[in-house]
Design an enzyme around this catalytic site. Structure first.
Site, PDB file in Angstrom:
ATOM      1  N   THR A 162     -26.328  17.220   5.130  1.00  0.00           N
ATOM      2  CA  THR A 162     -24.971  17.764   5.146  1.00  0.00           C
ATOM      3  C   THR A 162     -24.902  19.128   4.445  1.00  0.00           C
ATOM      4  OG1 THR A 162     -22.784  17.417   4.164  1.00  0.00           O
ATOM      5  CG2 THR A 162     -24.590  16.326   3.085  1.00  0.00           C
ATOM      6  N   ASP A 163     -23.900  19.909   4.804  1.00  0.00           N
ATOM      7  CA  ASP A 163     -23.698  21.195   4.106  1.00  0.00           C
ATOM      8  C   ASP A 163     -23.166  20.992   2.691  1.00  0.00           C
ATOM      9  OD1 ASP A 163     -21.093  20.385   4.712  1.00  0.00           O
ATOM     10  OD2 ASP A 163     -20.475  22.296   5.600  1.00  0.00           O
ATOM     11  N   GLU A 164     -22.725  19.752   2.381  1.00  0.00           N
ATOM     12  CA  GLU A 164     -22.121  19.518   1.058  1.00  0.00           C
ATOM     13  C   GLU A 164     -23.133  19.672  -0.071  1.00  0.00           C
ATOM     14  OE1 GLU A 164     -19.286  16.280   0.968  1.00  0.00           O
ATOM     15  OE2 GLU A 164     -18.922  16.476   3.112  1.00  0.00           O
ATOM     16  N   LYS A 195     -27.392  13.092  -1.261  1.00  0.00           N
ATOM     17  CA  LYS A 195     -27.981  13.740  -0.079  1.00  0.00           C
ATOM     18  C   LYS A 195     -28.906  14.883  -0.534  1.00  0.00           C
ATOM     19  CE  LYS A 195     -27.281  13.082   3.798  1.00  0.00           C
ATOM     20  NZ  LYS A 195     -27.882  12.127   4.793  1.00  0.00           N
ATOM     21  N   TYR A 199     -21.827  11.644  -3.576  1.00  0.00           N
ATOM     22  CA  TYR A 199     -22.359  11.655  -2.196  1.00  0.00           C
ATOM     23  C   TYR A 199     -23.288  12.837  -1.997  1.00  0.00           C
ATOM     24  CZ  TYR A 199     -22.482  12.855   2.796  1.00  0.00           C
ATOM     25  OH  TYR A 199     -22.895  13.227   4.064  1.00  0.00           O
TER      26      TYR A 199
HETATM   27  P1  NAD Z   1     -21.454   6.731   9.187  1.00  0.00           P
HETATM   28  O1  NAD Z   1     -21.037   6.284   7.827  1.00  0.00           O
HETATM   29  O2  NAD Z   1     -20.474   6.748  10.296  1.00  0.00           O
HETATM   30  O3  NAD Z   1     -22.694   5.867   9.690  1.00  0.00           O
HETATM   31  C1  NAD Z   1     -23.768   5.516   8.860  1.00  0.00           C
HETATM   32  C2  NAD Z   1     -24.578   4.450   9.577  1.00  0.00           C
HETATM   33  O4  NAD Z   1     -25.701   4.118   8.740  1.00  0.00           O
HETATM   34  C3  NAD Z   1     -23.819   3.143   9.849  1.00  0.00           C
HETATM   35  O5  NAD Z   1     -24.068   2.694  11.153  1.00  0.00           O
HETATM   36  C4  NAD Z   1     -24.404   2.173   8.823  1.00  0.00           C
HETATM   37  O6  NAD Z   1     -24.393   0.820   9.266  1.00  0.00           O
HETATM   38  C5  NAD Z   1     -25.816   2.703   8.670  1.00  0.00           C
HETATM   39  N1  NAD Z   1     -26.409   2.344   7.377  1.00  0.00           N
HETATM   40  C6  NAD Z   1     -25.833   2.507   6.151  1.00  0.00           C
HETATM   41  N2  NAD Z   1     -26.656   2.029   5.195  1.00  0.00           N
HETATM   42  C7  NAD Z   1     -27.779   1.585   5.823  1.00  0.00           C
HETATM   43  C8  NAD Z   1     -28.986   0.989   5.378  1.00  0.00           C
HETATM   44  N3  NAD Z   1     -29.202   0.748   4.084  1.00  0.00           N
HETATM   45  N4  NAD Z   1     -29.931   0.659   6.294  1.00  0.00           N
HETATM   46  C9  NAD Z   1     -29.723   0.899   7.614  1.00  0.00           C
HETATM   47  N5  NAD Z   1     -28.573   1.439   8.109  1.00  0.00           N
HETATM   48  C10 NAD Z   1     -27.612   1.786   7.212  1.00  0.00           C
HETATM   49  O7  NAD Z   1     -22.084   8.185   8.953  1.00  0.00           O
HETATM   50  P2  NAD Z   1     -22.016   9.498   9.860  1.00  0.00           P
HETATM   51  O8  NAD Z   1     -20.770  10.227   9.548  1.00  0.00           O
HETATM   52  O9  NAD Z   1     -22.344   9.153  11.259  1.00  0.00           O
HETATM   53  O10 NAD Z   1     -23.220  10.337   9.218  1.00  0.00           O
HETATM   54  C11 NAD Z   1     -24.550  10.159   9.684  1.00  0.00           C
HETATM   55  C12 NAD Z   1     -25.476  11.082   8.905  1.00  0.00           C
HETATM   56  O11 NAD Z   1     -25.073  12.435   9.102  1.00  0.00           O
HETATM   57  C13 NAD Z   1     -25.453  10.846   7.404  1.00  0.00           C
HETATM   58  O12 NAD Z   1     -26.786  10.980   6.923  1.00  0.00           O
HETATM   59  C14 NAD Z   1     -24.563  11.947   6.855  1.00  0.00           C
HETATM   60  O13 NAD Z   1     -24.931  12.300   5.543  1.00  0.00           O
HETATM   61  C15 NAD Z   1     -24.874  13.065   7.841  1.00  0.00           C
HETATM   62  N6  NAD Z   1     -23.762  14.042   8.046  1.00  0.00           N
HETATM   63  C16 NAD Z   1     -22.498  13.619   8.321  1.00  0.00           C
HETATM   64  C17 NAD Z   1     -21.487  14.556   8.560  1.00  0.00           C
HETATM   65  C18 NAD Z   1     -20.088  14.118   8.920  1.00  0.00           C
HETATM   66  O14 NAD Z   1     -19.195  14.965   9.054  1.00  0.00           O
HETATM   67  N7  NAD Z   1     -19.814  12.845   9.150  1.00  0.00           N
HETATM   68  C19 NAD Z   1     -21.768  15.917   8.487  1.00  0.00           C
HETATM   69  C20 NAD Z   1     -23.077  16.328   8.189  1.00  0.00           C
HETATM   70  C21 NAD Z   1     -24.075  15.366   7.980  1.00  0.00           C
HETATM   71  P1  TYD Z   2     -13.373  13.868   4.640  1.00  0.00           P
HETATM   72  O1  TYD Z   2     -13.083  13.587   6.078  1.00  0.00           O
HETATM   73  O2  TYD Z   2     -13.461  12.732   3.676  1.00  0.00           O
HETATM   74  O3  TYD Z   2     -14.724  14.746   4.622  1.00  0.00           O
HETATM   75  P2  TYD Z   2     -15.439  15.526   3.373  1.00  0.00           P
HETATM   76  O4  TYD Z   2     -14.758  15.202   2.118  1.00  0.00           O
HETATM   77  O5  TYD Z   2     -16.832  14.973   3.413  1.00  0.00           O
HETATM   78  O6  TYD Z   2     -15.362  16.968   3.737  1.00  0.00           O
HETATM   79  O7  TYD Z   2     -12.272  14.879   4.097  1.00  0.00           O
HETATM   80  C1  TYD Z   2     -12.057  16.136   4.718  1.00  0.00           C
HETATM   81  C2  TYD Z   2     -11.030  16.880   3.889  1.00  0.00           C
HETATM   82  O8  TYD Z   2      -9.775  16.201   3.967  1.00  0.00           O
HETATM   83  C3  TYD Z   2     -11.387  16.943   2.423  1.00  0.00           C
HETATM   84  O9  TYD Z   2     -10.983  18.214   1.905  1.00  0.00           O
HETATM   85  C4  TYD Z   2     -10.559  15.829   1.800  1.00  0.00           C
HETATM   86  C5  TYD Z   2      -9.310  15.794   2.682  1.00  0.00           C
HETATM   87  N1  TYD Z   2      -8.669  14.455   2.836  1.00  0.00           N
HETATM   88  C6  TYD Z   2      -7.298  14.312   2.615  1.00  0.00           C
HETATM   89  O10 TYD Z   2      -6.583  15.284   2.294  1.00  0.00           O
HETATM   90  N2  TYD Z   2      -6.741  13.072   2.792  1.00  0.00           N
HETATM   91  C7  TYD Z   2      -7.480  11.982   3.130  1.00  0.00           C
HETATM   92  O11 TYD Z   2      -6.907  10.852   3.242  1.00  0.00           O
HETATM   93  C8  TYD Z   2      -8.881  12.148   3.360  1.00  0.00           C
HETATM   94  C9  TYD Z   2      -9.743  10.975   3.732  1.00  0.00           C
HETATM   95  C10 TYD Z   2      -9.434  13.406   3.200  1.00  0.00           C
END
Ligand code: NAD
Ligand code: TYD
Length: 350
Positions: free
Chosen positions: A131-133, A160, A156
């Site tokens: 992630t970019d975070e 990562k 988090y």
């Molecule tokens: P998500 O929470 O929707 O899905 C995570 C999946 O991992 C789920 O299916 C869960 O069952 C599985 N999982 C969790 N713990 C596990 C374990 N111990 N063993 C096996 N499986 C397990 O997450 P997402 O939003 O789809 O993110 C996927 C990846 O992309 C993550 O690594 C996250 O850090 C990265 N990412 C997410 C975003 C975003 O905006 N959502 C952006 C950049 C990077």
């Molecule tokens: P989120 O979807 O949790 O992603 P991330 O924190 O990983 O960027 O949140 C996106 C943005 O929205 C973040 O600035 C937090 C804000 N947010 C709210 O204002 N209300 C909410 O209920 C949630 C879940 C997030």
């Protein structure tokens, strides 16, 4: 037949990556390895479940014995690693499950792959999805580049960042064949409704308050999930071993402006008077340590591998809203049980 394991393939982004690889590479066996935590949902893989080159295996990446046996049995040629605990608010309440899954789980997977592959890594690949975070929080100007120093601010992002460091250390120390990408915020179908966009869509539908943290001025760079899956495809096949690629939408939105825009779209889609959803906006206590701004410079990926986002935010958000309105059973199923408990215990205190 080559085998690629995709971890976390029942989650939000993983399910789109699994679908893309199963459909685009019928000559490759795709194994979806997922523990099915609260965020994992086999309904996300329903459309490809019957395909010949697809297999689902339930398993926990933190379970060393299971992972060792799994690599022994399936002998994968590649791993695309997405399994993770992914929600910042949950990491504030329970950092340890993030340390376990995101750090320990990643190292377990790499060890198992290293033991299987040995020095025979010419056609092997371990792709770590991050992630970019990890880069921390930006002020009003500037962008995250691949060489921006790590400065994670939440449990988090710290977990990562730590996993990214381990992945690079394995490459440097053992010549382990890694590639890493760091992506901005995704949105789209199958997004679990604890995250901003699907949570707001759900609450607007239900006429519930729309909880905006702080003043709503934090900025995120949003990318449609299928464009992330396309970037992962390009990087898996053509990215250079040992390299990092930033992926982003060049699409920055202040939270409050995004929520207002979404309210207007939802009013239109639900046939409600314009302004109905906006009345639900409720400012709540800010997230602890809330990062102000994320923004990616994706020049390297664009120039070296020719990737760019295929949909505008307006198009992507409309597709997303349509998907949620056409899949109300999906939303109803994932918002019962554990979600209900999380929602009430978290938001009732803000
Ligand atoms: P998500 O929470 O929707 O899905 C995570 C999946 O991992 C789920 O299916 C869960 O069952 C599985 N999982 C969790 N713990 C596990 C374990 N111990 N063993 C096996 N499986 C397990 O997450 P997402 O939003 O789809 O993110 C996927 C990846 O992309 C993550 O690594 C996250 O850090 C990265 N990412 C997410 C975003 C975003 O905006 N959502 C952006 C950049 C990077
Ligand atoms: P989120 O979807 O949790 O992603 P991330 O924190 O990983 O960027 O949140 C996106 C943005 O929205 C973040 O600035 C937090 C804000 N947010 C709210 O204002 N209300 C909410 O209920 C949630 C879940 C997030």
């Amino acid at each position: 037949m080559k085998t690629i394991v995709i971890t976390g393939g029942a989650g939000f982004i993983g399910s789109h990556v699994v679908r893309r690889f199963v459909n685009n590479y019928p000559q490759v066996k795709i194994i979806n390895l997922d523990a099915l935590t609260y965020a994992g949902n086999l309904a996300n893989n329903e459309d490809i479940a019957g395909k010949e080159n697809y297999q689902f295996i339930k398993g926990d990446i933190t379970d060393l014995e299971f992972i060792t046996k799994f690599f022994d049995e399936y002998k994968p040629d590649g791993v695309i690693h997405l399994a993770a605990e992914s929600h910042v608010d949950r990491s504030i309440r329970d950092p340890f499950s993030f340390i376990k899954t995101n750090i320990l789980g990643t190292v377990n997977l790499m060890n198992a792959a290293k033991n299987l592959w040995g020095s025979n890594v010419a056609d092997k690949r371990f792709y770590h999805v991050s992630t970019d975070e990890v880069y921390g929080s930006l002020g009003e100007t500037g962008y995250f580049m691949e060489d921006t120093s790590y400065d994670p601010q939440s449990p988090y992002s710290a977990s990562k960042a730590s996993s990214d460091h381990f992945v690079r250390a394995y490459h440097n120390t053992y010549g382990f064949p890694v590639v890493i990408s760091n992506c901005s915020n995704n949105y789209g179908p199958n997004h679990f409704p604890e995250k901003l966009i699907p949570l707001m869509i759900h609450n607007i539908q239900e006429n519930k308050p729309l909880p905006v943290y702080g003043k709503g001025e934090n900025i995120r760079d949003w990318l449609y999930v299928e464009d992330h899956a396309a970037a992962i495809d390009v990087i898996y096949h053509r990215g250079k071993t040992g390299e990092t690629y930033n992926i982003g939408g060049e699409n920055e939105w202040k939270n409050i402006e995004l929520v207002t825009f979404l309210c207007q779209l939802m009013d239109k889609k639900l046939g409600r008077d314009l302004g109905t959803a906006e009345k639900l906006i409720t400012y709540v206590t800010d997230r602890a340590g809330h990062d102000m701004r994320y923004a990616i410079d994706a020049k390297k990926l664009r120039e070296e591998l020719g990737w760019r986002p295929s949909v505008t935010f307006e198009e992507g958000l409309e597709k997303t809203v349509n998907w949620y309105l056409n899949n109300r059973e999906w939303l109803a199923a994932v918002t019962s049980g554990e979600y209900q408990h999380y929602y009430e215990s978290y938001y009732s205190k803000l």
